[in-house]
Write a protein that holds these residues in place. Structure first.
Motif, short mmCIF file in Angstrom:
data_model
loop_
_atom_site.label_atom_id
_atom_site.label_comp_id
_atom_site.label_asym_id
_atom_site.label_seq_id
_atom_site.Cartn_x
_atom_site.Cartn_y
_atom_site.Cartn_z
N GLY A 1 46.76 68.38 -1.15
CA GLY A 1 47.26 69.75 -1.12
C GLY A 1 48.09 70.02 -2.36
N LEU A 2 47.87 71.18 -2.97
CA LEU A 2 48.61 71.56 -4.16
C LEU A 2 49.45 72.79 -3.88
N GLU A 3 50.68 72.78 -4.40
CA GLU A 3 51.50 73.99 -4.34
C GLU A 3 50.89 75.02 -5.29
N PRO A 4 51.15 76.31 -5.09
CA PRO A 4 50.53 77.34 -5.94
C PRO A 4 50.74 77.11 -7.43
N GLU A 5 51.93 76.69 -7.82
CA GLU A 5 52.19 76.47 -9.25
C GLU A 5 51.43 75.26 -9.78
N GLN A 6 51.19 74.26 -8.92
CA GLN A 6 50.41 73.09 -9.34
C GLN A 6 48.94 73.46 -9.53
N LEU A 7 48.43 74.28 -8.64
CA LEU A 7 47.04 74.75 -8.75
C LEU A 7 46.86 75.54 -10.04
N GLU A 8 47.79 76.40 -10.32
CA GLU A 8 47.75 77.22 -11.54
C GLU A 8 47.78 76.33 -12.79
N ALA A 9 48.66 75.35 -12.79
CA ALA A 9 48.78 74.45 -13.94
C ALA A 9 47.53 73.62 -14.13
N LEU A 10 46.96 73.13 -13.04
CA LEU A 10 45.74 72.33 -13.14
C LEU A 10 44.60 73.17 -13.70
N GLY A 11 44.54 74.43 -13.30
CA GLY A 11 43.49 75.32 -13.77
C GLY A 11 43.54 75.58 -15.27
N GLN A 12 44.73 75.42 -15.87
CA GLN A 12 44.88 75.66 -17.31
C GLN A 12 44.96 74.37 -18.12
N ALA A 13 45.02 73.22 -17.44
CA ALA A 13 45.20 71.95 -18.14
C ALA A 13 43.97 71.59 -18.99
N LYS A 14 44.21 70.89 -20.07
CA LYS A 14 43.15 70.46 -20.97
C LYS A 14 42.91 68.95 -20.82
N ASP A 15 41.69 68.53 -21.09
CA ASP A 15 41.34 67.11 -21.11
C ASP A 15 41.69 66.39 -19.80
#
Length: 302
Positions: A68-82
């Protein structure tokens, strides 16, 4: 010693013995661009909530396994590179080295089972690749289904694969392949294939009972629930066949092999269908999430 981090929503659901559905994270990092990836992930999570269960998107963040991801973690993962794409072979290495990784079907099954979850919704599983008789290219998803006790709800195997050989592998390894509501095995972007499904069930309750019965018999592994894409969202198989053939021919001509094959084929099919394949993919994932929520509810009731 491994430490699993549960999101606040998942922890609350577990404390109250409410149904939970696991979700993979490669669709976020490797499936579509930002912000469409995050928007889709949020839609799928909400579909599960609306169907009476709790979503648990699984990923490795800086070496930590998250259920389970918190909303901010989901957002960060969606923008993460590599971001690494982790499966059974490399999830532990990713965690041990403090890496960030998106989980494939196999890795999500492993993490879900570690967290006590029995239902997982995805798009399509990996399988036996065309030409596997010489390349030996077989997805780790298949042996995982044979060993890890999780119900995997998918729209069949990805249509770019050798579906007959994929079904043969699953049969040999004792994996129940259950088509939901139809006799034919679904073909991912298409509701129908010309292959009969080994098993058919028409209710989430029957699927849950079959899983509980297997567990009581001491049989290893999970179940593959092949849930056809909604008719209004599908791309007919006869339309897709020449497109897939063209994409495969281009991959062969360019010498694309191993892990690079699937991303190349999916991108070319997206281009050749003018984006229809992505819209169909989103529709089928959402449809699978809803059925998975029903199965998770039935398992709670068993």
């Amino acid at each position: 010693m491994m430490n699993i981090q549960f999101s606040s929503e998942v922890a609350a659901a577990q404390a109250q013995a409410r149904p939970i559905v696991a979700l993979e994270s490669t669709i976020i990092t490797h499936g579509m661009p930002y912000p469409r990836n995050v928007e889709t992930a949020k839609l799928v999570e909400q579909d599960i909530r609306d169907a009476g269960a709790t979503p648990a998107t699984i990923a490795v963040l800086e070496g930590q396994l998250h259920i389970g991801l918190e909303p901010e973690q989901l957002e960060a993962l969606g923008q993460a590179k590599d971001v690494a794409k982790v499966s059974r072979a490399d999830i532990a290495a990713c965690m041990a080295t403090g890496g960030t990784g998106a989980t494939t079907v196999a890795a999500t099954m492993i993490a879900a089972h570690l967290a006590g979850l029995s239902v997982f919704a995805t798009g399509g599983i990996g399988g036996v690749h065309k030409g596997a008789e010489t390349s030996f290219d077989i997805s780790a998803d298949l042996p995982e289904l044979a060993s890890t006790p999780v119900n995997v709800v998918a729209a069949g195997a990805k249509a770019i694969l050798d579906i007959p050989k994929t079904l043969e592998f699953l049969e040999t390894n004792g994996v129940p392949v259950i088509a939901f509501g139809q006799d034919a095995f679904p073909a991912f972007w298409s509701a129908q294939s010309d292959l009969p499904a080994p098993l058919r069930m028409d209710t989430a309750a029957d699927i849950a009972r079959a899983f509980v019965t297997r567990r009581s018999m001491g049989l290893p592994g999970g179940q593959l629930i092949a849930n056809p894409i909604p008719k209004d969202a599908e791309i007919p198989a006869e339309v897709l066949a020449p497109i897939i053939a063209q994409a495969q021919s281009e991959a062969d001509a360019q010498g694309i092999t191993a892990k690079a094959v699937t991303p190349f084929l999916l991108q070319r099919i997206f281009e050749l269908t003018e984006g229809r394949s992505l819209e169909a993919n989103i529709a089928l994932v959402r449809n699978n999430a809803k059925l998975a929520a029903q199965i998770a509810q039935e398992l709670i009731a068993q």
